[in-house]
Design an enzyme around this catalytic site. Structure first.
Site, short mmCIF file in Angstrom:
data_model
loop_
_atom_site.label_atom_id
_atom_site.label_comp_id
_atom_site.label_asym_id
_atom_site.label_seq_id
_atom_site.Cartn_x
_atom_site.Cartn_y
_atom_site.Cartn_z
CG ASP A 40 43.59 38.30 -112.76
OD1 ASP A 40 42.80 37.60 -112.09
OD2 ASP A 40 43.59 38.31 -114.00
CD GLU A 65 49.04 33.17 -118.24
OE1 GLU A 65 49.36 32.03 -118.63
OE2 GLU A 65 47.98 33.41 -117.64
CG ASN A 92 55.53 27.99 -111.48
OD1 ASN A 92 54.42 28.04 -110.96
ND2 ASN A 92 56.24 26.88 -111.56
CG ASP A 118 44.81 23.95 -117.18
OD1 ASP A 118 43.98 23.02 -117.14
OD2 ASP A 118 45.75 23.98 -118.00
CE LYS A 122 44.12 12.28 -118.85
NZ LYS A 122 45.20 11.79 -119.74
CG ASP A 154 34.22 26.89 -117.17
OD1 ASP A 154 35.16 26.45 -116.48
OD2 ASP A 154 34.31 27.07 -118.39
#
Length: 211
Positions: A40, A65, A92, A118, A122, A154
């Protein structure tokens, strides 16, 4: 117990995240290191994997994460529940995925989830988004044939971008004929997915298989 504040947005291109993660000794992490692995990417608080690991004891689960306090807390909870098929790693993914996957057994990686990453809205921040062509290539190199990648968001433009990246790679084939999956194919939903659905907002999902 004091509440640890955690940044919502972390720039993976920042200098502090340029050092690859140290790969653990998997035989010390998992009771059965050769079980099929579910990876994940961007696991956040790790509650999705926590439920998955209890539902599917014949799989190993690894959450990656970039926000270290979330990883520390997730591993603490994993230890308290004595789950020997689950681990969380602070890293990372942009520079740590290959060392992590290369240290695992061949054909071990069989399922990947990338859920609500995330979006970095921009355009000048687009390089900070997790699903880059390099990541897709790395997953193609290590995912077992017949293994799957499940993505959802989403934000439609992010879902489209993720799908485009996987569709453009010859190793991956999108499953199903519809543009988006109506239902989550996994038995557990993330907190973000549940919250989005409860607000009556759409979730854009797709599933890819490694040829």
């Amino acid at each position: 117990m004091a509440v640890v504040r955690v940044r919502q947005h972390v720039n993976p291109l920042a200098n502090k995240y340029k050092i690859p993660a140290n790969t653990p000794e998997w035989k010390k992490v998992y009771a059965q290191p050769n079980l099929p692995l579910h990876l994940d990417i961007g696991c956040a608080r790790g509650r999705f994997l926590l439920q998955m690991a209890q539902l599917e004891p014949n799989w190993n689960f690894l959450g990656l994460e970039i926000r270290e306090p979330l990883v520390v807390d997730a591993n603490r909870l994993c230890s308290e529940l004595d789950l020997t098929n689950l681990h969380y790693l602070f890293c990372n993914v942009n520079n740590s995925l290959v060392p992590i996957l290369s240290s695992l057994g061949t054909e071990t990686l069989q399922r990947v989830t990338i859920q609500f990453p995330d979006p970095w809205f921009k355009n000048r921040h687009a390089k900070r988004r997790v699903v880059q062509p390099e990541l897709v290539t790395e997953l193609a190199d290590y995912l077992a044939v017949g293994g799957v990648v499940f993505v959802q968001s989403d934000q439609k433009f992010i879902a489209v971008e993720m799908c485009d990246r996987f569709s453009e790679h010859p190793a991956f084939e999108k499953m199903g004929t519809e543009e988006w999956l109506a239902e989550n194919p996994l038995p557990v939903s993330t907190e973000r997915e549940i919250g989005t659905i409860n607000k009556g907002e759409p979730v854009y999902r797709a599933l890819f298989v490694k040829r």
